[in-house]
Design a protein around this motif. Sequence first.
Motif, PDB file in Angstrom:
ATOM      1  N   ILE A  51      13.863   1.637  17.821  1.00  0.00           N
ATOM      2  CA  ILE A  51      13.769   2.256  16.451  1.00  0.00           C
ATOM      3  C   ILE A  51      12.382   1.862  15.705  1.00  0.00           C
ATOM      4  O   ILE A  51      12.363   0.358  15.739  1.00  0.00           O
ATOM      5  CB  ILE A  51      14.896   2.052  15.743  1.00  0.00           C
ATOM      6  CG1 ILE A  51      16.107   2.717  16.527  1.00  0.00           C
ATOM      7  CG2 ILE A  51      14.789   2.627  14.511  1.00  0.00           C
ATOM      8  CD1 ILE A  51      17.333   2.469  15.871  1.00  0.00           C
ATOM      9  N   THR A  52      11.699   2.616  15.066  1.00  0.00           N
ATOM     10  CA  THR A  52      10.539   2.278  14.375  1.00  0.00           C
ATOM     11  C   THR A  52      10.921   2.242  12.802  1.00  0.00           C
ATOM     12  O   THR A  52      11.318   3.115  12.523  1.00  0.00           O
ATOM     13  CB  THR A  52       9.350   3.154  14.575  1.00  0.00           C
ATOM     14  OG1 THR A  52       8.954   3.182  15.768  1.00  0.00           O
ATOM     15  CG2 THR A  52       8.325   2.695  13.609  1.00  0.00           C
ATOM     16  N   TYR A  53      10.524   1.019  12.391  1.00  0.00           N
ATOM     17  CA  TYR A  53      11.036   0.797  10.681  1.00  0.00           C
ATOM     18  C   TYR A  53       9.507   0.510   9.820  1.00  0.00           C
ATOM     19  O   TYR A  53       8.834  -0.208  10.309  1.00  0.00           O
ATOM     20  CB  TYR A  53      11.846  -0.284  10.500  1.00  0.00           C
ATOM     21  CG  TYR A  53      13.305  -0.065  10.600  1.00  0.00           C
ATOM     22  CD1 TYR A  53      14.154   0.310   9.929  1.00  0.00           C
ATOM     23  CD2 TYR A  53      13.874  -0.216  12.090  1.00  0.00           C
ATOM     24  CE1 TYR A  53      15.530   0.576  10.027  1.00  0.00           C
ATOM     25  CE2 TYR A  53      15.222   0.045  12.487  1.00  0.00           C
ATOM     26  CZ  TYR A  53      15.896   0.406  11.314  1.00  0.00           C
ATOM     27  OH  TYR A  53      17.243   0.727  11.455  1.00  0.00           O
ATOM     28  N   PRO A  54       9.620   1.252   8.839  1.00  0.00           N
ATOM     29  CA  PRO A  54       8.249   0.662   7.991  1.00  0.00           C
ATOM     30  C   PRO A  54       8.865  -0.860   7.147  1.00  0.00           C
ATOM     31  O   PRO A  54       9.998  -1.315   7.485  1.00  0.00           O
ATOM     32  CB  PRO A  54       8.630   1.620   6.756  1.00  0.00           C
ATOM     33  CG  PRO A  54       9.941   2.257   6.754  1.00  0.00           C
ATOM     34  CD  PRO A  54      10.147   1.923   8.102  1.00  0.00           C
ATOM     35  N   ILE A  55       7.735  -1.667   6.836  1.00  0.00           N
ATOM     36  CA  ILE A  55       7.573  -2.937   6.538  1.00  0.00           C
ATOM     37  C   ILE A  55       7.289  -2.911   5.125  1.00  0.00           C
ATOM     38  O   ILE A  55       6.427  -2.379   4.738  1.00  0.00           O
ATOM     39  CB  ILE A  55       6.916  -3.813   7.351  1.00  0.00           C
ATOM     40  CG1 ILE A  55       7.242  -3.634   8.915  1.00  0.00           C
ATOM     41  CG2 ILE A  55       6.910  -5.338   6.880  1.00  0.00           C
ATOM     42  CD1 ILE A  55       6.161  -4.475   9.618  1.00  0.00           C
ATOM     43  N   LYS A  56       8.341  -3.475   4.415  1.00  0.00           N
ATOM     44  CA  LYS A  56       7.842  -3.675   3.096  1.00  0.00           C
ATOM     45  C   LYS A  56       7.531  -5.173   2.617  1.00  0.00           C
ATOM     46  O   LYS A  56       8.653  -6.167   3.039  1.00  0.00           O
ATOM     47  CB  LYS A  56       9.104  -3.398   1.895  1.00  0.00           C
ATOM     48  CG  LYS A  56       8.790  -3.613   0.244  1.00  0.00           C
ATOM     49  CD  LYS A  56       9.753  -3.066  -0.274  1.00  0.00           C
ATOM     50  CE  LYS A  56       9.671  -3.331  -1.601  1.00  0.00           C
ATOM     51  NZ  LYS A  56      10.575  -2.822  -2.700  1.00  0.00           N
ATOM     52  N   TYR A  57       6.396  -5.599   2.349  1.00  0.00           N
ATOM     53  CA  TYR A  57       6.000  -7.072   2.009  1.00  0.00           C
ATOM     54  C   TYR A  57       6.166  -7.492   0.714  1.00  0.00           C
ATOM     55  O   TYR A  57       5.855  -6.774  -0.338  1.00  0.00           O
ATOM     56  CB  TYR A  57       4.547  -7.519   2.548  1.00  0.00           C
ATOM     57  CG  TYR A  57       3.918  -7.217   3.895  1.00  0.00           C
ATOM     58  CD1 TYR A  57       4.477  -8.044   5.089  1.00  0.00           C
ATOM     59  CD2 TYR A  57       3.709  -5.775   4.269  1.00  0.00           C
ATOM     60  CE1 TYR A  57       4.327  -7.792   6.250  1.00  0.00           C
ATOM     61  CE2 TYR A  57       3.230  -5.659   5.843  1.00  0.00           C
ATOM     62  CZ  TYR A  57       3.618  -6.652   6.558  1.00  0.00           C
ATOM     63  OH  TYR A  57       3.428  -6.366   8.085  1.00  0.00           O
ATOM     64  N   THR A  58       6.790  -8.347   0.336  1.00  0.00           N
ATOM     65  CA  THR A  58       7.107  -8.860  -1.119  1.00  0.00           C
ATOM     66  C   THR A  58       6.839 -10.510  -1.265  1.00  0.00           C
ATOM     67  O   THR A  58       6.591 -11.132  -0.434  1.00  0.00           O
ATOM     68  CB  THR A  58       8.667  -8.693  -1.632  1.00  0.00           C
ATOM     69  OG1 THR A  58       9.455  -9.682  -0.746  1.00  0.00           O
ATOM     70  CG2 THR A  58       8.899  -7.279  -1.291  1.00  0.00           C
ATOM     71  N   ASP A  59       6.560 -10.794  -2.644  1.00  0.00           N
ATOM     72  CA  ASP A  59       6.426 -12.128  -3.076  1.00  0.00           C
ATOM     73  C   ASP A  59       5.326 -12.827  -2.250  1.00  0.00           C
ATOM     74  O   ASP A  59       5.397 -13.723  -1.509  1.00  0.00           O
ATOM     75  CB  ASP A  59       7.710 -13.070  -2.831  1.00  0.00           C
ATOM     76  CG  ASP A  59       7.718 -14.286  -3.508  1.00  0.00           C
ATOM     77  OD1 ASP A  59       6.914 -14.394  -4.554  1.00  0.00           O
ATOM     78  OD2 ASP A  59       8.546 -15.251  -2.988  1.00  0.00           O
ATOM     79  N   PHE A  60       4.170 -12.323  -2.760  1.00  0.00           N
ATOM     80  CA  PHE A  60       3.025 -12.961  -2.154  1.00  0.00           C
ATOM     81  C   PHE A  60       2.627 -14.313  -2.790  1.00  0.00           C
ATOM     82  O   PHE A  60       3.101 -14.404  -4.044  1.00  0.00           O
ATOM     83  CB  PHE A  60       1.802 -12.020  -2.365  1.00  0.00           C
ATOM     84  CG  PHE A  60       1.871 -10.833  -1.237  1.00  0.00           C
ATOM     85  CD1 PHE A  60       1.280 -10.867  -0.091  1.00  0.00           C
ATOM     86  CD2 PHE A  60       2.441  -9.683  -1.727  1.00  0.00           C
ATOM     87  CE1 PHE A  60       1.366  -9.719   0.892  1.00  0.00           C
ATOM     88  CE2 PHE A  60       2.263  -8.430  -1.050  1.00  0.00           C
ATOM     89  CZ  PHE A  60       2.076  -8.742   0.380  1.00  0.00           C
ATOM     90  N   LEU A  95      15.043   3.218   5.140  1.00  0.00           N
ATOM     91  CA  LEU A  95      14.985   1.921   4.519  1.00  0.00           C
ATOM     92  C   LEU A  95      13.999   1.030   5.260  1.00  0.00           C
ATOM     93  O   LEU A  95      14.191   1.101   6.438  1.00  0.00           O
ATOM     94  CB  LEU A  95      16.620   1.205   4.327  1.00  0.00           C
ATOM     95  CG  LEU A  95      17.670   1.760   3.734  1.00  0.00           C
ATOM     96  CD1 LEU A  95      18.835   1.267   3.543  1.00  0.00           C
ATOM     97  CD2 LEU A  95      17.123   1.991   2.234  1.00  0.00           C
ATOM     98  N   PRO A  96      13.125   0.411   4.534  1.00  0.00           N
ATOM     99  CA  PRO A  96      12.246  -0.652   5.366  1.00  0.00           C
ATOM    100  C   PRO A  96      12.926  -1.756   5.595  1.00  0.00           C
ATOM    101  O   PRO A  96      13.799  -2.287   4.948  1.00  0.00           O
ATOM    102  CB  PRO A  96      11.038  -0.715   4.245  1.00  0.00           C
ATOM    103  CG  PRO A  96      11.876  -0.431   2.689  1.00  0.00           C
ATOM    104  CD  PRO A  96      12.840   0.355   3.080  1.00  0.00           C
ATOM    105  N   ILE A  97      11.966  -2.527   6.307  1.00  0.00           N
ATOM    106  CA  ILE A  97      12.424  -4.043   6.718  1.00  0.00           C
ATOM    107  C   ILE A  97      11.641  -4.768   5.680  1.00  0.00           C
ATOM    108  O   ILE A  97      10.516  -4.561   5.651  1.00  0.00           O
ATOM    109  CB  ILE A  97      12.181  -4.315   8.099  1.00  0.00           C
ATOM    110  CG1 ILE A  97      12.730  -3.640   9.057  1.00  0.00           C
ATOM    111  CG2 ILE A  97      12.396  -6.132   8.365  1.00  0.00           C
ATOM    112  CD1 ILE A  97      14.317  -4.008   9.024  1.00  0.00           C
ATOM    113  N   VAL A  98      12.290  -5.717   5.024  1.00  0.00           N
ATOM    114  CA  VAL A  98      11.810  -6.593   3.776  1.00  0.00           C
ATOM    115  C   VAL A  98      11.379  -7.856   4.423  1.00  0.00           C
ATOM    116  O   VAL A  98      12.100  -8.607   4.719  1.00  0.00           O
ATOM    117  CB  VAL A  98      12.577  -6.506   2.401  1.00  0.00           C
ATOM    118  CG1 VAL A  98      11.970  -7.343   1.466  1.00  0.00           C
ATOM    119  CG2 VAL A  98      12.991  -5.013   2.327  1.00  0.00           C
ATOM    120  N   LEU A  99      10.046  -8.110   4.297  1.00  0.00           N
ATOM    121  CA  LEU A  99       9.735  -9.521   4.524  1.00  0.00           C
ATOM    122  C   LEU A  99       9.083 -10.179   3.381  1.00  0.00           C
ATOM    123  O   LEU A  99       8.226  -9.600   2.716  1.00  0.00           O
ATOM    124  CB  LEU A  99       8.413  -9.488   5.611  1.00  0.00           C
ATOM    125  CG  LEU A  99       8.919  -8.868   6.744  1.00  0.00           C
ATOM    126  CD1 LEU A  99       7.667  -8.788   8.065  1.00  0.00           C
ATOM    127  CD2 LEU A  99      10.014  -9.644   7.825  1.00  0.00           C
TER     128      LEU A  99
END
Length: 329
Positions: A51-60, A95-99
Amino acid sequence: MRGLIGKIFSYFGASHELHIKRNVVTYGICVIIATVLWFLNALNKEYTTEITYPIKYTDFPKGKLLVSEPPKEMTLAIKAHGFALLRYSISTSFLPIVLNVNSLLDKKDQLEYTVNTSEIKDRISAQLNTDIQLISIKPESITFQFSRFESKRVPVIPRVDYTLKRQYMLKNDISVTPDYMDISGPASILDTLKAVYTEPISLKNLSKDVTKTVSFEEIYGTQINGNDAKVKVEVERFTESKKTVPLVVKNLPDSLLIRLFPHSIDVTFDVGLSRYEVVSDTSFSFYVDYNQIKNNPASLKIQIERSPRHIKDLVFTPETVEYLIEKKK
């Protein structure tokens, strides 16, 4: 008698057709029930899929800018029963995967860092349903490249598209306040940055002064120390003016004299009313170059050395002059 026989045949014919329709309906119901049972049995089995998920990058990290482009999605190899896959795909399909980037970096002072996705498998798995087993992740690593923020002072350049009403001209250069601005960002961007620009504005058929408050054009990865600037356009009526200006000879050897015919030229130009009395013949400088004589021309070309800034449509006559050379006695 014939009518009675016809009714009997019609009755039996209708009964036969109704019997056929009932058989078709019964067959269809059986097919539907069999399909549903097969589907339920299939969903009860365990499957391995991707399954392919979008990624959301947070807190740089603070004080740093991400200059690389990490992957926008990841592919997860998972194992689960059909029911779990169906339920999860319906409820979380967008829903994205949050990193959390800051929590992934061991050494905060590093400008380049590579994260092996196998090391954060538990974090990603925690965002999935408990009925789904995470097997592997693609890509195998994610690289983050950062640049530290620095500061630089650069000029502000207004972007103005304008037209003027007939018989009007600019009184002064278009001005902007502030004319310089501090901008912060990574050195890789600031090193190539020569100025900041205002958002474009369009002013048509101007016959009076205009002042506009304008925002700055955004520059990716930077922060401008201010929200806007004031752009001022000053206009005034103009009139035509004429002057007679003497010619100067350049590069003439000390042993020679040169006579020009004529020795002065007529200059015509448009000037704003506020400067009409200020502009004089000494405001201009025109010359001929003795070095042109090497090619033995019949006349010398006149060139402009200096003219006032705030004039327009400058014309001078003649554009060439004849000459006579004599040796000094």
